[in-house]
Design a protein around this motif. Structure first.
Motif, PDB file in Angstrom:
ATOM      1  N   PRO A 219      34.073 -58.318 -27.636  1.00 43.99           N
ATOM      2  CA  PRO A 219      34.577 -58.600 -26.287  1.00 43.99           C
ATOM      3  C   PRO A 219      33.441 -58.933 -25.327  1.00 43.99           C
ATOM      4  CG  PRO A 219      34.455 -56.254 -26.634  1.00 43.99           C
ATOM      5  CD  PRO A 219      34.044 -56.907 -27.944  1.00 43.99           C
ATOM      6  N   GLY A 220      33.817 -59.345 -24.130  1.00 40.92           N
ATOM      7  CA  GLY A 220      32.837 -59.572 -23.070  1.00 40.92           C
ATOM      8  C   GLY A 220      32.256 -58.254 -22.591  1.00 40.92           C
ATOM      9  N   GLN A 221      31.442 -58.309 -21.568  1.00 38.59           N
ATOM     10  CA  GLN A 221      30.785 -57.121 -21.043  1.00 38.59           C
ATOM     11  C   GLN A 221      31.678 -56.442 -20.008  1.00 38.59           C
ATOM     12  OE1 GLN A 221      26.997 -58.314 -19.478  1.00 38.59           O
ATOM     13  NE2 GLN A 221      26.307 -59.112 -21.423  1.00 38.59           N
ATOM     14  N   PHE A 222      32.086 -55.228 -20.312  1.00 36.37           N
ATOM     15  CA  PHE A 222      32.882 -54.411 -19.399  1.00 36.37           C
ATOM     16  C   PHE A 222      32.304 -53.013 -19.409  1.00 36.37           C
ATOM     17  CE2 PHE A 222      35.764 -57.717 -20.810  1.00 36.37           C
ATOM     18  CZ  PHE A 222      36.299 -58.155 -19.615  1.00 36.37           C
ATOM     19  N   PRO A 223      32.193 -52.371 -18.263  1.00 33.77           N
ATOM     20  CA  PRO A 223      32.467 -52.905 -16.938  1.00 33.77           C
ATOM     21  C   PRO A 223      31.432 -53.954 -16.542  1.00 33.77           C
ATOM     22  CG  PRO A 223      31.560 -50.701 -16.762  1.00 33.77           C
ATOM     23  CD  PRO A 223      31.732 -51.001 -18.221  1.00 33.77           C
ATOM     24  N   ASN A 224      31.791 -54.734 -15.524  1.00 29.21           N
ATOM     25  CA  ASN A 224      30.848 -55.713 -15.000  1.00 29.21           C
ATOM     26  C   ASN A 224      31.000 -55.769 -13.481  1.00 29.21           C
ATOM     27  OD1 ASN A 224      32.977 -57.623 -14.328  1.00 29.21           O
ATOM     28  ND2 ASN A 224      33.065 -58.107 -16.518  1.00 29.21           N
ATOM     29  N   ARG A 225      30.306 -56.677 -12.864  1.00 28.92           N
ATOM     30  CA  ARG A 225      30.288 -56.742 -11.406  1.00 28.92           C
ATOM     31  C   ARG A 225      31.676 -56.927 -10.799  1.00 28.92           C
ATOM     32  NH1 ARG A 225      26.877 -61.315  -8.448  1.00 28.92           N
ATOM     33  NH2 ARG A 225      28.892 -62.181  -8.015  1.00 28.92           N
ATOM     34  N   HIS A 226      32.553 -57.619 -11.501  1.00 22.15           N
ATOM     35  CA  HIS A 226      33.880 -57.907 -10.965  1.00 22.15           C
ATOM     36  C   HIS A 226      34.982 -57.040 -11.561  1.00 22.15           C
ATOM     37  CE1 HIS A 226      32.188 -61.326  -8.915  1.00 22.15           C
ATOM     38  NE2 HIS A 226      31.661 -61.736 -10.054  1.00 22.15           N
ATOM     39  N   ASN A 227      34.666 -56.258 -12.581  1.00 24.15           N
ATOM     40  CA  ASN A 227      35.671 -55.427 -13.230  1.00 24.15           C
ATOM     41  C   ASN A 227      35.032 -54.108 -13.648  1.00 24.15           C
ATOM     42  OD1 ASN A 227      37.485 -54.184 -14.986  1.00 24.15           O
ATOM     43  ND2 ASN A 227      38.263 -56.124 -15.743  1.00 24.15           N
ATOM     44  N   PRO A 228      35.370 -53.017 -12.964  1.00 20.51           N
ATOM     45  CA  PRO A 228      34.729 -51.727 -13.244  1.00 20.51           C
ATOM     46  C   PRO A 228      35.310 -50.994 -14.449  1.00 20.51           C
ATOM     47  CG  PRO A 228      36.323 -51.455 -11.500  1.00 20.51           C
ATOM     48  CD  PRO A 228      36.300 -52.937 -11.842  1.00 20.51           C
TER      49      PRO A 228
END
Length: 121
Positions: A58-67
């Motif tokens: 998957p993508g990087q989570f959390p990230n700047r737009h999704n905690p």
């Protein structure tokens, strides 16, 4: 011995904190539990049970737009094997509208409302 004083600027602190968070997220995402999906049929229904963990990186989570972090869920759906067209349109509410064969739910509202305002579209 001489020591120099070092004053971190807010921008420097944000960069360091962001780097630490991204590193922690990458480590966490690489340690996700395995993808689990079970699809069975009985009578007139298809039952889909899944933990919602993707079967790909998957993508990087959390990230700047999704905690939020990626974590196992407990999905259990019962879907008609032979669906029929409704007599009239059914209103769409805040709910998932599908599930992929890998058990990841399609949820159009997962990204939340713009600035917490449901009227934003």
């Amino acid at each position: 011995m001489r020591f120099s004083r070092f004053a971190a600027t807010p921008a420097m602190l944000i960069k360091v904190i962001s780097t630490v968070l991204v590193t922690a997220c990458l480590a966490a995402s690489s340690k996700l539990p395995p993808n689990e999906v079970k699809i069975t049929t009985d009578d007139n229904y298809r039952r889909i049970q899944a933990n919602g963990i993707p079967d790909h990186t998957p993508g990087q989570f959390p990230n700047r737009h999704n905690p939020n972090v990626i974590a196992p869920q407990s999905y259990d759906y019962k879907v008609p094997l032979h669906p029929k067209v409704a007599e009239k349109p059914v209103p769409f509410h805040m709910q998932p509208f599908g599930i992929a064969v890998n058990g990841v739910v399609f949820d159009p509202f997962a990204a939340e409302w713009w600035q917490g305002n449901p009227a934003s579209g």
